[in-house]
Write a protein that holds these residues in place. Structure first.
Motif, PDB file in Angstrom:
ATOM      1  N   ARG A 141       1.496 -93.314  41.547  1.00  0.00           N
ATOM      2  CA  ARG A 141       1.549 -92.027  42.241  1.00  0.00           C
ATOM      3  C   ARG A 141       1.529 -90.859  41.256  1.00  0.00           C
ATOM      4  NH1 ARG A 141       5.715 -93.363  47.267  1.00  0.00           N
ATOM      5  NH2 ARG A 141       4.096 -94.218  48.627  1.00  0.00           N
ATOM      6  N   GLY A 195       1.314 -88.815  50.742  1.00  0.00           N
ATOM      7  CA  GLY A 195       2.387 -89.698  51.176  1.00  0.00           C
ATOM      8  C   GLY A 195       3.504 -88.999  51.912  1.00  0.00           C
ATOM      9  N   GLU A 202      -8.108 -88.569  51.144  1.00  0.00           N
ATOM     10  CA  GLU A 202      -7.403 -89.408  52.112  1.00  0.00           C
ATOM     11  C   GLU A 202      -7.854 -89.080  53.540  1.00  0.00           C
ATOM     12  OE1 GLU A 202      -5.121 -91.781  51.568  1.00  0.00           O
ATOM     13  OE2 GLU A 202      -4.075 -91.376  49.689  1.00  0.00           O
ATOM     14  N   ASN A 231      -3.305-103.030  55.419  1.00  0.00           N
ATOM     15  CA  ASN A 231      -1.961-102.486  55.234  1.00  0.00           C
ATOM     16  C   ASN A 231      -0.940-103.599  55.387  1.00  0.00           C
ATOM     17  OD1 ASN A 231       0.697-101.304  56.501  1.00  0.00           O
ATOM     18  ND2 ASN A 231      -0.240 -99.621  55.380  1.00  0.00           N
ATOM     19  N   GLY A 250      -2.017 -97.988  51.221  1.00  0.00           N
ATOM     20  CA  GLY A 250      -0.835 -97.512  50.523  1.00  0.00           C
ATOM     21  C   GLY A 250       0.352 -98.445  50.616  1.00  0.00           C
ATOM     22  N   ALA A 297      -0.686-101.280  48.170  1.00  0.00           N
ATOM     23  CA  ALA A 297      -1.105-100.694  46.904  1.00  0.00           C
ATOM     24  C   ALA A 297      -0.259-101.229  45.754  1.00  0.00           C
ATOM     25  CB  ALA A 297      -0.999 -99.173  46.973  1.00  0.00           C
ATOM     26  N   SER A 305      -4.942 -95.811  49.241  1.00  0.00           N
ATOM     27  CA  SER A 305      -4.154 -94.685  49.725  1.00  0.00           C
ATOM     28  C   SER A 305      -2.820 -94.600  48.991  1.00  0.00           C
ATOM     29  CB  SER A 305      -3.901 -94.827  51.226  1.00  0.00           C
ATOM     30  OG  SER A 305      -3.076 -93.777  51.696  1.00  0.00           O
ATOM     31  N   THR A 306      -2.304 -93.388  48.881  1.00  0.00           N
ATOM     32  CA  THR A 306      -0.980 -93.182  48.292  1.00  0.00           C
ATOM     33  C   THR A 306       0.088 -93.011  49.370  1.00  0.00           C
ATOM     34  OG1 THR A 306      -1.439 -90.812  48.154  1.00  0.00           O
ATOM     35  CG2 THR A 306      -1.875 -92.129  46.185  1.00  0.00           C
ATOM     36  N   GLY A 307      -0.311 -93.120  50.632  1.00  0.00           N
ATOM     37  CA  GLY A 307       0.649 -92.897  51.708  1.00  0.00           C
ATOM     38  C   GLY A 307       0.542 -93.920  52.807  1.00  0.00           C
ATOM     39  N   GLY A 308       1.355 -94.973  52.726  1.00  0.00           N
ATOM     40  CA  GLY A 308       1.313 -96.006  53.756  1.00  0.00           C
ATOM     41  C   GLY A 308       1.708 -95.480  55.117  1.00  0.00           C
ATOM     42  N   SER A 352      -0.813 -92.884  56.421  1.00  0.00           N
ATOM     43  CA  SER A 352      -2.060 -93.529  56.836  1.00  0.00           C
ATOM     44  C   SER A 352      -1.917 -94.133  58.224  1.00  0.00           C
ATOM     45  CB  SER A 352      -2.447 -94.640  55.850  1.00  0.00           C
ATOM     46  OG  SER A 352      -2.737 -94.128  54.579  1.00  0.00           O
TER      47      SER A 352
END
Length: 401
Positions: A43, A158, A185, A324, A357, A361, A378-381, A384
């Motif tokens: 991140r 995120g 994103e 995911n 994410g 990730a 992605s940096t945001g599970g 997302s």
């Protein structure tokens, strides 16, 4: 409405201006490490392009972030000090670190910041106003943050699903722009929710069906295949009438899973074998068994090799993939093969592949899988999933205003 981009801001010029960058530096640490050791700096690396572009254009860059979930007051367990040190290493120069967010230390650091320099303020969530549901309290904290800068840039995807002061209220007080990470994103997620190329395959893992129910409901009508692994698969297997031994089970979700299976038809694909253990430990006794024959008292902790082949077959001709959630307890070596196998199958897909994410990730990096094999990580599970569920994300809404 459109969102103004970082490129637009750079074209307008930032030399001599103070830019407040909302980053997501919520990194994991090695458990029990002293001093604290960052386990995955992904991140931090993700926001570097935005920070470097602003720094090199002559801005004074003030970075803010949260870390963990402190209770609205300073807590040494959640300090961003180790992050500031790693940030400086990656930037190739020291990052000035303030030991508070809106106190004397932060005010002094910001006042002394020169063009082309970068500062990081202490954890936003050490202040109750950051996460407060009271608009006045949240707004007062946003006023203090906004006073530091001339411009606001959000590159913390995120956190965009949170209606927090630094995400939702600050952009209402400053000219605001989206960093490249946030824009990418949103672009990718729009592809996943729009007219996606087919076959469209979604791979879901993780522990609980309840965590993924809304996204399953939203995506089931749109996808060609929905592959389900991880702990959540056992509730689906139970819904089919199978015993699951001592595996993770959400008994209250069995009926819901039965309904999803009835509606999903052959879209939903479950594991056909699992790696079972007699206890939750790396040194457990392990056996691979049919998914319908888990011994009493044994725990299913990963999908088995036949399931990996089954999932890889479903992915082979896919043109769009969203993944995911891990397929098993990848942190423990005996139960990592399922996640590795499915991840490697996704890297071979000729089309858009998105890692959603969170733990997915983290698994990619922990297992040493080449990140370049995925179209987007992605940096945001959580963000997302909420986007794919069709929810409005407060941080995106704020940038559109």
């Amino acid at each position: 409405m459109t969102i103004k981009s970082l490129d637009t801001l750079l074209d307008e010029g930032v030399s001599g201006r103070r830019v407040l960058v909302r980053a997501d530096l919520n990194v994991p640490f090695v458990k029990g490490s002293s001093p604290a050791e960052i386990a995955d700096d992904g991140r931090i690396r993700a926001v570097l392009p935005t920070v470097v572009a602003l720094r090199d254009a002559g801005a004074a860059v003030i970075v803010v972030s949260h870390l963990g979930r402190p209770k609205g007051a300073p807590d040494p367990a959640y300090t961003l000090a180790p992050v500031a040190e790693r940030f400086g290493e990656l930037l190739g120069e020291p990052v000035a670190f303030a030991t508070d967010t809106v106190g004397e230390s932060a005010q002094g650091v910001v006042a002394g910041l020169q063009s082309g320099q970068v500062a990081l303020l202490e954890n936003l969530r050490f202040n109750a106003g950051e996460t407060s549901k009271d608009e006045a309290e949240r707004g007062a904290f946003a006023d203090q943050l906004a006073a530091y800068a001339d411009v606001y840039v959000d590159d913390a995807f995120g956190a965009v699903h949170r209606k927090h002061a630094s995400v939702y209220d600050v952009p209402a007080r400053l000219p605001h722009y989206a960093g490249g990470l946030v824009l990418r994103e949103v672009e990718v997620l729009r592809e996943l929710t729009g007219d996606s190329q087919r076959p469209y395959v979604v791979v879901l893992g993780g522990s609980k069906v309840s965590d993924k129910l809304a996204v399953i409901e939203a995506l089931l009508p749109k996808v060609d295949k929905l592959l389900i692994g991880g702990g959540m698969c056992f509730t689906f297997l139970k819904a089919q009438g199978h015993g699951v031994g001592g595996s993770l089970l959400q008994e209250e979700m069995v009926g819901t899973c039965a309904d999803l299976l009835a509606r999903g038809g052959d879209k939903i694909v479950l594991p056909v074998d699992v790696v079972a253990a007699d206890k939750f430990a790396a040194d457990a006794a392990v056996q691979t068994v049919p998914a319908t024959e888990i011994p009493d008292g044994w725990l299913g902790l990963d999908i088995g090799p036949e399931s990996v082949q089954l999932f890889a077959g479903a992915l082979a001709d896919a043109k769009t993939v969203f993944w995911n959630g891990p397929m098993g307890v990848f942190e423990l070596a005996p139960f990592a093969a399922g996640t590795r196998g499915v991840a490697e199958a996704i890297t071979k897909v000729d089309g858009l592949t998105v890692v959603g994410g969170g733990d997915s990730a983290a698994a990619v990096r922990a297992l040493g899988i080449d990140e370049s094999g995925f179209g987007h990580i992605s940096t945001g599970g959580g963000a997302s999933l909420e986007y794919l569920e069709g929810k409005a994300l407060p941080g995106i809404t704020a940038l559109e205003k």
